[in-house]
Design a protein around this motif. Structure first.
Motif, PDB file in Angstrom:
ATOM      1  N   GLU A 122     -97.492  -3.794 -37.562  1.00 53.06           N
ATOM      2  CA  GLU A 122     -98.680  -3.096 -38.025  1.00 53.06           C
ATOM      3  C   GLU A 122     -98.617  -3.015 -39.547  1.00 53.06           C
ATOM      4  O   GLU A 122     -97.579  -3.281 -40.151  1.00 53.06           O
ATOM      5  CB  GLU A 122     -98.807  -1.720 -37.394  1.00 53.06           C
ATOM      6  CG  GLU A 122     -97.749  -0.711 -37.793  1.00 53.06           C
ATOM      7  CD  GLU A 122     -98.169   0.701 -37.362  1.00 53.06           C
ATOM      8  OE1 GLU A 122     -99.244   1.145 -37.788  1.00 53.06           O
ATOM      9  OE2 GLU A 122     -97.422   1.323 -36.602  1.00 53.06           O
ATOM     10  N   ARG A 178     -99.551  -0.379 -41.697  1.00 53.92           N
ATOM     11  CA  ARG A 178     -99.665   0.922 -42.358  1.00 53.92           C
ATOM     12  C   ARG A 178     -98.345   1.439 -42.906  1.00 53.92           C
ATOM     13  O   ARG A 178     -97.321   1.403 -42.229  1.00 53.92           O
ATOM     14  CB  ARG A 178    -100.229   1.951 -41.372  1.00 53.92           C
ATOM     15  CG  ARG A 178    -101.601   1.626 -40.842  1.00 53.92           C
ATOM     16  CD  ARG A 178    -102.067   2.647 -39.819  1.00 53.92           C
ATOM     17  NE  ARG A 178    -101.229   2.639 -38.624  1.00 53.92           N
ATOM     18  CZ  ARG A 178    -101.374   3.489 -37.612  1.00 53.92           C
ATOM     19  NH1 ARG A 178    -102.326   4.408 -37.668  1.00 53.92           N
ATOM     20  NH2 ARG A 178    -100.585   3.421 -36.571  1.00 53.92           N
ATOM     21  N   SER A 232     -98.238  -7.570 -32.664  1.00 51.65           N
ATOM     22  CA  SER A 232     -98.947  -6.303 -32.465  1.00 51.65           C
ATOM     23  C   SER A 232     -99.183  -6.036 -30.987  1.00 51.65           C
ATOM     24  O   SER A 232     -99.398  -6.943 -30.192  1.00 51.65           O
ATOM     25  CB  SER A 232    -100.282  -6.336 -33.211  1.00 51.65           C
ATOM     26  OG  SER A 232    -101.075  -7.427 -32.771  1.00 51.65           O
ATOM     27  N   SER A 282    -102.066 -13.552 -39.023  1.00 47.83           N
ATOM     28  CA  SER A 282    -103.006 -13.205 -37.955  1.00 47.83           C
ATOM     29  C   SER A 282    -103.735 -14.469 -37.531  1.00 47.83           C
ATOM     30  O   SER A 282    -104.067 -15.317 -38.361  1.00 47.83           O
ATOM     31  CB  SER A 282    -104.004 -12.137 -38.419  1.00 47.83           C
ATOM     32  OG  SER A 282    -104.742 -12.577 -39.541  1.00 47.83           O
ATOM     33  N   GLY A 311     -96.418   3.448 -34.641  1.00 46.71           N
ATOM     34  CA  GLY A 311     -97.564   4.317 -34.439  1.00 46.71           C
ATOM     35  C   GLY A 311     -97.339   5.773 -34.751  1.00 46.71           C
ATOM     36  O   GLY A 311     -98.269   6.579 -34.659  1.00 46.71           O
ATOM     37  N   ASP A 320    -109.977  -3.948 -36.153  1.00 50.08           N
ATOM     38  CA  ASP A 320    -108.660  -3.898 -35.521  1.00 50.08           C
ATOM     39  C   ASP A 320    -108.247  -5.260 -34.973  1.00 50.08           C
ATOM     40  O   ASP A 320    -109.089  -6.100 -34.627  1.00 50.08           O
ATOM     41  CB  ASP A 320    -108.658  -2.886 -34.366  1.00 50.08           C
ATOM     42  CG  ASP A 320    -108.974  -1.480 -34.826  1.00 50.08           C
ATOM     43  OD1 ASP A 320    -108.395  -1.045 -35.838  1.00 50.08           O
ATOM     44  OD2 ASP A 320    -109.829  -0.839 -34.188  1.00 50.08           O
ATOM     45  N   TYR A 321    -106.921  -5.443 -34.861  1.00 51.63           N
ATOM     46  CA  TYR A 321    -106.373  -6.596 -34.165  1.00 51.63           C
ATOM     47  C   TYR A 321    -106.362  -6.321 -32.666  1.00 51.63           C
ATOM     48  O   TYR A 321    -106.162  -5.181 -32.226  1.00 51.63           O
ATOM     49  CB  TYR A 321    -104.927  -6.859 -34.592  1.00 51.63           C
ATOM     50  CG  TYR A 321    -104.728  -7.252 -36.032  1.00 51.63           C
ATOM     51  CD1 TYR A 321    -105.364  -8.364 -36.575  1.00 51.63           C
ATOM     52  CD2 TYR A 321    -103.859  -6.525 -36.855  1.00 51.63           C
ATOM     53  CE1 TYR A 321    -105.153  -8.738 -37.893  1.00 51.63           C
ATOM     54  CE2 TYR A 321    -103.644  -6.889 -38.175  1.00 51.63           C
ATOM     55  CZ  TYR A 321    -104.293  -7.989 -38.690  1.00 51.63           C
ATOM     56  OH  TYR A 321    -104.082  -8.358 -39.993  1.00 51.63           O
ATOM     57  N   THR A 377    -104.549  -2.430 -33.100  1.00 47.19           N
ATOM     58  CA  THR A 377    -103.843  -2.162 -34.351  1.00 47.19           C
ATOM     59  C   THR A 377    -104.773  -2.383 -35.526  1.00 47.19           C
ATOM     60  O   THR A 377    -105.465  -3.398 -35.599  1.00 47.19           O
ATOM     61  CB  THR A 377    -102.620  -3.098 -34.479  1.00 47.19           C
ATOM     62  OG1 THR A 377    -101.817  -2.975 -33.300  1.00 47.19           O
ATOM     63  CG2 THR A 377    -101.790  -2.741 -35.689  1.00 47.19           C
ATOM     64  N   TRP A 378    -104.771  -1.442 -36.472  1.00 45.36           N
ATOM     65  CA  TRP A 378    -105.632  -1.507 -37.662  1.00 45.36           C
ATOM     66  C   TRP A 378    -105.400  -2.811 -38.423  1.00 45.36           C
ATOM     67  O   TRP A 378    -104.267  -3.203 -38.696  1.00 45.36           O
ATOM     68  CB  TRP A 378    -105.336  -0.306 -38.551  1.00 45.36           C
ATOM     69  CG  TRP A 378    -106.149  -0.226 -39.812  1.00 45.36           C
ATOM     70  CD1 TRP A 378    -107.501  -0.184 -39.918  1.00 45.36           C
ATOM     71  CD2 TRP A 378    -105.633  -0.139 -41.146  1.00 45.36           C
ATOM     72  NE1 TRP A 378    -107.876  -0.085 -41.243  1.00 45.36           N
ATOM     73  CE2 TRP A 378    -106.750  -0.051 -42.014  1.00 45.36           C
ATOM     74  CE3 TRP A 378    -104.346  -0.125 -41.688  1.00 45.36           C
ATOM     75  CZ2 TRP A 378    -106.610   0.053 -43.396  1.00 45.36           C
ATOM     76  CZ3 TRP A 378    -104.199  -0.026 -43.060  1.00 45.36           C
ATOM     77  CH2 TRP A 378    -105.322   0.066 -43.905  1.00 45.36           C
TER      78      TRP A 378
END
Length: 649
Positions: free
Chosen positions: A35, A37, A295, A175, A43, A316-317, A299-300
């Motif tokens: 992720e 973040r 991911s 991605s 998370g 999001d993914y 996920t953002w």
């Protein structure tokens, strides 16, 4: 019975190995948890780890990628859907060689691939790893399987500590469009400045040995020359299954026992008779040199959102759409600190991210993100307001125009005099001479770049009476037309038209002898610009007197319609406040602009719209700012435009 025990041991080892490389991890205080973040781990807001982006102001940790203009890009996706197909890059937000929570962050980049009319794909056929980029074939556009379609790529390099010899880690992220089935990717790291031309759909700037740069060793197995590297990652439908490290070598190098790593037993070049190829390597010490996973859940996708293959924009993914890994370059033995005397040396210069069709290293290549640069730090640029004094020589400052807060600057002079300290971004001098400045990226690094400033002094203060006025220039069909006027013309010997591509370094274009007019004279000159390949050209007139003295006109800027290279200029320079940007854009885009003073204080920010083709754009001015030197920086899709500007009273 013994066979069953052996199978049990092997099974336990494999399961243990998989657990070590596919569970979330924090390496060098950077989250490898699939992720984006900061301050999150699996998370939960329980970690202070750094990461690619931040979406919670209260979250701890530093985000690495510069997000300037993200909101504008996403908004433009709605107002101008065609912009969704465009590529762009963003560099590291902290200054290079910043210490973040006791870890040395060196460089990072985020790159969005083209969509729709994407020409950064490999043609169907025999394009493979191990071939020279000179013979790779790329079509104008081609549909590729969605599980091979790369959307975004990430790369970051940092050390696991504040020092230049602490363990060096590389982090990669990617991605893709679809998550079904197994997926195979390569992060190929070049030592040369390899580039891809979308117009001709060809590569250039690759290495000299079969399209690459080969690692070379002495008889004892020590690295003599570092070469290209490739990391091949394999992801199943549920997890990372393998990362293989290879380096480009002559096949005879496999007869040498390297000091820093072991050979892994594989060698693949352009066919079975290849002399050069990629050989697999393994660490000298036991244990994995990498971690990674993909991911899970929703996920953002970051502040730039995600543009999918159908050009839809999503926040999001989907599960498995973002894959992330880390590699310990020090453990693997390819950290410059482990094989050279320069721990601040770059492990590579360009990154080419590719997808391929199967687990075979030499399987058909599919999609790619064009090579992007890393460790391309701007060299030091020194500047002073006045380069000439007469009668008296006051204490004069000389400054670094593009200072980095993490660099060390040391000044010296063989024939002048520095007043006070000789370190820092600004020094004071009180004598004519040449002043040199040397930049270190880190106090423990060798010198990275140098620049110099020469200040002249004339105690006689001879004044030339010839005055140049009404200097004008125009361009039509590749021919420049110049005109000017001169008073006291009888003192002039000749007039030279000079040109520059940067407003600082001038070359002579043409010379006219002075006319017979004694008081006032008009001059005209035509000259073809076909050999000057730039979109913006600076011009000035240099008049030489009969006694050898010289004098210059003001500098003017001319847009050259024949220039076919991307060029840009902020002008007028010097200025009394007004600023304009002349730039040849490659696409329609929104670009952020920032202006700093010499003390590093941000003066103003704004956003401008650049269109494909020629642009002449008024920028935020300096009318309300004090006289001095300012730094103007505009971030475009193709890179940054950075220029120093002198503000006059």
């Amino acid at each position: 019975m013994k066979t069953n025990i052996l199978l049990l041991v092997i099974s336990t080892f494999i399961n243990s190995l998989a657990a070590q490389i596919t569970i979330p991890a924090v390496k060098a205080n950077f989250g490898v948890d699939a992720e984006l973040r900061t301050g999150y781990f699996t998370g939960n807001v329980i970690s202070t780890s750094d990461d690619w982006f931040k979406n919670n102001k209260l979250a701890a940790g530093q985000f690495i990628i510069d997000t300037a203009g993200a909101a504008g890009i996403v908004a433009n996706y709605t107002s101008n859907p065609a912009s969704r197909m465009l590529s762009f890059s963003r560099l590291m937000k902290p200054a290079f060689y910043s210490v973040l929570q006791n870890k040395l962050a060196i460089d990072a980049i985020f790159h969005r691939d083209f969509h729709g009319d994407d020409s950064t794909v490999f043609a169907s056929g025999s394009n493979k790893n191990g071939m020279s980029p000179a013979i790779w074939s790329c079509p104008i556009a081609q549909n590729i399987p969605d599980k091979n379609d790369i959307l975004d790529g990430f790369t970051h390099v940092r050390r696991d500590g504040p020092g230049v010899t602490d363990s060096l880690w590389m982090f990669g992220g990617i991605s893709i469009e679809n998550t079904s089935g197994n997926r195979y990717f390569d992060f190929e790291l070049y030592q040369t400045n390899i580039v891809y031309n979308r117009t001709t759909r060809t590569f250039s700037g690759y290495g000299p040995t079969a399209g690459h740069t080969a690692w070379q060793f002495n008889a004892a197995g020590n690295v003599v020359t570092a070469g290209d590297i490739i990391f091949s990652a394999e992801f199943s439908s549920s997890s990372l299954t393998l990362i293989e490290a290879r380096i480009w070598v002559h096949k005879n190098a496999l007869l040498t026992t390297p000091v820093n790593f072991n050979w892994g037993g594989k060698f693949d070049g352009d066919g079975p008779s290849a002399v050069y190829g990629y050989a697999s390597i393994l660490p000298k010490t036991s244990g994995n040199f990498y971690t990674g996973l993909q991911s899970s859940g929703s996920t953002w996708a970051g502040p730039f959102a995600l543009v999918r293959q159908d050009n839809s924009v999503v926040p999001d993914y989907i599960p498995g759409q973002f894959m992330e890994f880390s590699v310990n370059l020090s453990k693997l033995g390819i950290d410059p600190a482990s094989y050279s005397n320069n721990p601040c040396g770059t492990p590579f210069r360009r990154v080419l991210i590719k997808s391929r069709s199967s687990t075979s290293f030499t399987s058909e290549l599919k999609d790619f993100i064009a090579p992007f640069s890393m460790f391309d730090f701007p060299p030091v640029d020194a500047f002073t307001n006045l380069l000439y004094f007469c009668n008296t020589f006051p204490i004069t400052p000389i400054s670094v125009i593009n200072p980095s807060p993490t660099s060390t600057y040391t000044w010296s002079t063989p024939d002048g005099n520095i007043v006070g300290t000789n370190t820092g971004i600004t020094i004071n001098v009180d004598a004519p001479g040449t002043y040199f400045v040397a930049q270190q990226l880190n106090v423990a690094c060798a010198y990275y770049s140098r620049d110099s400033v020469k200040i002249f002094f004339d105690s006689v203060c001879r004044v030339m009476n010839v005055n140049l006025t009404n200097f004008k220039a125009a361009q039509l069909n590749g021919v420049a037309e110049f005109s000017w006027q001169a008073s006291n013309n009888n003192e002039a010997a000749n007039f030279a038209v000079e040109y520059s591509l940067d407003g600082r370094n001038f070359l002579q274009l043409a010379t006219l002898p002075a006319s017979n007019e004694t008081a006032f004279a008009d001059y005209n000159l035509s000259h073809a610009l076909s050999k000057i390949n730039a979109a913006v050209i600076y011009f000035r007139i240099k008049v030489t007197a009969i006694d050898g003295r010289t004098k210059y006109s003001n500098t003017i800027v001319l847009q050259n319609n024949n220039g076919n290279k991307l060029a840009s200029s902020v002008f007028p320079n010097p200025t009394h406040g007004e600023l304009w940007l002349s730039v040849k854009g490659t696409v329609n885009e929104t670009a952020p602009i920032a202006v700093w003073n010499m003390q590093g204080k941000l003066i103003t920010t704004a956003t401008i719209n650049i269109v494909a083709g020629e642009n002449l754009i008024q920028l935020p001015g300096l009318s309300n700012s004090a006289a001095g030197v300012y730094l103007v920086k505009i971030k475009t899709i193709t890179g940054s435009i950075t220029q120093k500007v002198l503000k006059l009273n």
